[in-house]
Design a protein around this motif. Structure first.
Motif, mmCIF file in Angstrom:
data_model
loop_
_atom_site.group_PDB
_atom_site.id
_atom_site.type_symbol
_atom_site.label_atom_id
_atom_site.label_comp_id
_atom_site.label_asym_id
_atom_site.label_seq_id
_atom_site.Cartn_x
_atom_site.Cartn_y
_atom_site.Cartn_z
ATOM 1 N N SER A 81 0.823 -1.214 0.000
ATOM 2 C CA SER A 81 0.000 0.000 0.000
ATOM 3 C C SER A 81 0.853 1.258 0.000
ATOM 4 N N GLU A 82 2.137 1.133 0.403
ATOM 5 C CA GLU A 82 3.043 2.278 0.417
ATOM 6 C C GLU A 82 3.869 2.378 -0.859
ATOM 7 N N LEU A 83 3.675 1.445 -1.786
ATOM 8 C CA LEU A 83 4.429 1.468 -3.039
ATOM 9 C C LEU A 83 3.788 2.458 -4.002
ATOM 10 N N TYR A 84 4.575 3.423 -4.470
ATOM 11 C CA TYR A 84 4.064 4.432 -5.404
ATOM 12 C C TYR A 84 4.365 4.062 -6.856
ATOM 13 N N SER A 85 5.582 3.633 -7.122
ATOM 14 C CA SER A 85 5.939 3.329 -8.510
ATOM 15 C C SER A 85 7.014 2.251 -8.539
ATOM 16 N N LEU A 86 7.124 1.642 -9.712
ATOM 17 C CA LEU A 86 8.126 0.605 -9.971
ATOM 18 C C LEU A 86 8.776 0.925 -11.301
ATOM 19 N N ARG A 87 10.080 0.992 -11.297
ATOM 20 C CA ARG A 87 10.813 1.278 -12.534
ATOM 21 C C ARG A 87 11.683 0.081 -12.860
ATOM 22 N N ARG A 88 11.563 -0.382 -14.068
ATOM 23 C CA ARG A 88 12.328 -1.553 -14.469
ATOM 24 C C ARG A 88 13.411 -1.133 -15.454
ATOM 25 N N VAL A 99 13.587 -0.722 -9.485
ATOM 26 C CA VAL A 99 13.704 0.323 -8.482
ATOM 27 C C VAL A 99 12.309 0.665 -7.997
ATOM 28 N N LEU A 100 12.054 0.492 -6.706
ATOM 29 C CA LEU A 100 10.774 0.795 -6.099
ATOM 30 C C LEU A 100 10.853 2.154 -5.420
ATOM 31 N N THR A 101 9.784 2.929 -5.527
ATOM 32 C CA THR A 101 9.693 4.235 -4.882
ATOM 33 C C THR A 101 8.466 4.254 -3.988
ATOM 34 N N THR A 102 8.632 4.714 -2.757
ATOM 35 C CA THR A 102 7.521 4.764 -1.816
ATOM 36 C C THR A 102 6.663 5.983 -2.075
ATOM 37 N N ARG A 103 5.504 6.008 -1.455
ATOM 38 C CA ARG A 103 4.618 7.160 -1.606
ATOM 39 C C ARG A 103 5.195 8.408 -0.951
ATOM 40 N N GLY A 104 6.165 8.235 -0.085
ATOM 41 C CA GLY A 104 6.848 9.380 0.490
ATOM 42 C C GLY A 104 7.936 9.950 -0.402
ATOM 43 N N GLY A 105 8.141 9.351 -1.576
ATOM 44 C CA GLY A 105 9.141 9.834 -2.519
ATOM 45 C C GLY A 105 10.522 9.263 -2.320
#
Length: 596
Positions: A81-88, A99-105
């Motif tokens: 639920s805290e995962l904002y984006s996923l970059r492959r 690379v995973l980015t949280t909702r906090g940036g």
């Protein structure tokens, strides 16, 4: 206190220790049935260093996502639920990472899959969340929850306005447009996550539609493809250098005015200047003489500038020892200058030896510049800028005023805040990401996305990367400010591109990247780099560029207004290109100049 609470749907990354037989191992846990029993399973089929957890038993006190301090990561856990984006990303050598980015940036450490398993991780994640591709970047996927009764939630639960009532009223009065549409944007994101979507690319998809009939590469891991982002680049043209400027008189009218300054600059940019004309032409390029001045006016300018110089020189020469003892700033400037003068270009005959008069001139000009610009004073690296000027002009006064003209171009590089240097490194990152996102991804994965190893290049305009003679040719090219003011950044891009195979192929980490770049000193060939940088400029100007790239190249003036034209690209493009700004702080200290 000791009660456990259930945290739904988390991803946990933990390094896997292999046994003596080097057997691969993956562990994951899941909750079975209503009793909450946990079952641990072992799967020896592949070795991704991750585990998917459907339900995790944790203490009620939940820890925040880890914050990187040393660059070394151990295990971590992140609720989906805290995962904002996923970059492959996928390198041409066949290695993958996410690379995973949280909702906090906060970006989490790159998850490398050197032995496979990335597809299985994505499959498991899609059981709990939906990964929607970004329309501007085929490798970026935004995370949304599956529909779980979201449409039945009230608008109060959406927290359209997170501020208190007083703050909300104040914000609305100050900027009703932004406040209102900021709330509506949350509604858009809410319904986007709640409603079903079709025809979206999945991070598991093997290829884009236009590649549907293309065969799979033999080494391609299922579920990944290399997708370029940023600018859609066309072919890079071939560029050749021209002949140097060797006839100055043809550009002077009977009274000595330069008839076509732009033509002179173009010739200098294309081929440089023959050594015999440098002393005269440099004074025009650096603003010592105006382009439209006559021969008589230049004689008057020289007399006036000479008087002004020696008045400033007398000021610091007349400071007594007692006065200097009470002026720590002046004393510090003198000490730093004396130390740097003794190690600046000592291999050059003009500055070699202990009793060389060239060292005295170098010292006196730098001390006089402190009186000319006492706010800036002297900063390490300025002696590197002066020595070629003094070598060419062979004159104390002329070299000083040429230095002031040079410093007008680069003085912000030496300011204590280093904001200008950070901005240049950001601009370099923007250009490099548009040119070669694969190289940028690799540098990001090695904590080198800030490009701080290029700091010295930009600070003193490659002074210590090329031979002394090459620097004379390079600087006169850069002083023309053609074809754009950031041409030195295009040079840096070309050098980094030329080192791509070595950096990725040898799997360099942060320290070895810094070491490799440092070892390029005196091994670079200037003329091919100038050709390559100009070819990059021509290549970029013939394609549709994101707004940030246009601004760096001087093709678009940055607007202070927040409004954009209908034809402007979405701000997400610029966000993607500037994301490296938040990868980490630029760490710069005085040891950079000494160590390199």
């Amino acid at each position: 206190s000791n009660q456990d609470t259930t945290v739904p749907d988390s991803i946990r990354w933990s390094p896997v220790e292999e046994d003596a037989r080097k057997a691969p191992a993956v562990f994951y846990t899941k909750k079975d049935g209503e009793e909450g029993e946990e079952e641990t399973k072992f799967d020896p089929g592949y070795e991704p260093d991750w585990a998917v957890i459907s339900t995790v038993k944790q203490q009620r006190r939940q820890e925040h996502p880890p914050v990187r301090e040393t660059g070394q990561w151990g295990s971590f856990s992140l609720p989906l639920s805290e995962l904002y984006s996923l970059r492959r990303a996928r390198f041409s050598l066949g290695r993958n990472f996410l690379v995973l980015t949280t909702r906090g940036g906060d970006p989490l450490p790159p998850l490398h899959f050197n032995r496979g398993g990335a597809r299985e991780l994505l499959k498991a994640m899609q059981r709990y969340i939906r990964l929607a591709p970004s329309p501007m970047d085929g490798r970026l996927f935004l995370a949304y929850p599956h529909d779980s009764g979201a449409l039945s939630q009230s608008f109060d639960e959406l927290h359209l306005f997170d501020d208190t009532s007083a703050d909300l009223v104040s914000r609305f009065i100050q900027d009703p447009y932004a406040t209102t549409f900021g709330g509506f944007s949350k509604v858009t994101n809410f319904f986007r996550g709640a409603l079903p979507h079709t025809h979206h690319e999945s991070p598991l998809s093997n290829r884009s539609p236009q590649d549907a009939h293309c065969p799979h590469p033999a080494d391609e891991e299922p579920g990944f493809e290399l997708i370029t982002c940023g600018a859609e680049l066309g072919p890079r043209p071939e560029v050749k250098r021209g002949k140097p400027l060797d006839n100055w008189d043809q550009f002077l009218d009977p009274e000595g005015r330069v008839t076509d300054p732009q033509k002179v600059k173009e010739l200098v940019f294309r081929g440089g200047i023959v050594p015999s004309l440098r002393r005269e032409v440099w004074k025009f390029l650096l603003g010592f003489y105006p382009w439209n001045s006559t021969t008589k006016e230049r004689e008057d300018i020289l007399r006036g500038k000479t008087d002004e110089y020696f008045r400033m020189k007398v000021q610091w020469k007349s400071v007594s020892e007692e006065q200097e003892m009470r002026n720590s700033l002046f004393r510090g400037y003198r000490s730093l200058i004396e130390r740097d003068v003794n190690r600046t270009d000592r291999h050059n005959s003009f500055f070699s030896g202990n009793e060389n008069p060239g060292l005295v001139l170098l010292h006196d000009v730098l001390m006089t510049y402190c009186m000319y610009n006492f706010d800036l004073g002297y900063v390490q690296g300025m002696s590197d800028l002066l020595s070629p000027l003094l070598f060419v002009t062979q004159n104390e006064v002329e070299s000083f005023w040429c230095l002031t003209g040079f410093m007008d171009l680069v003085h912000q590089n030496f300011e204590e805040s280093q904001e200008a240097m950070k901005q240049q490194l950001l601009h370099l990152s923007i250009l490099l990401r548009a040119l070669d996102p694969e190289l940028c991804d690799y540098l990001d994965s090695q904590d080198s996305g800030s490009l701080c190893f290029c700091f010295r290049w930009l600070l003193i305009w490659f002074k210590r990367e090329f031979s002394f003679e090459d620097i004379l040719s390079l600087w006169e090219v850069l002083w023309t400010r053609l074809p754009c003011e950031n041409f030195h950044l295009l040079m840096a891009c070309f050098i980094l591109e030329s080192q791509k195979e070595e950096l990725i192929g040898s799997n360099h980490d942060f320290n070895s990247i810094l070491k490799h770049i440092n070892e390029l000193t005196m091994k670079l060939d200037l003329q091919p780099i100038l050709c390559g940088a100009e070819a990059i400029y021509l290549q970029l100007t013939h394609c549709k560029l994101p707004l940030k790239v246009q601004e760096v190249l001087g093709l678009r003036v940055p607007s202070s207004s927040s409004e954009e034209s209908p034809d402007s690209e979405p701000k997400e493009t610029d966000t993607l290109l500037t994301q490296s700004e938040t990868r980490g702080k630029i760490m710069v200290c005085t040891t950079i100049l000494h160590a390199m």
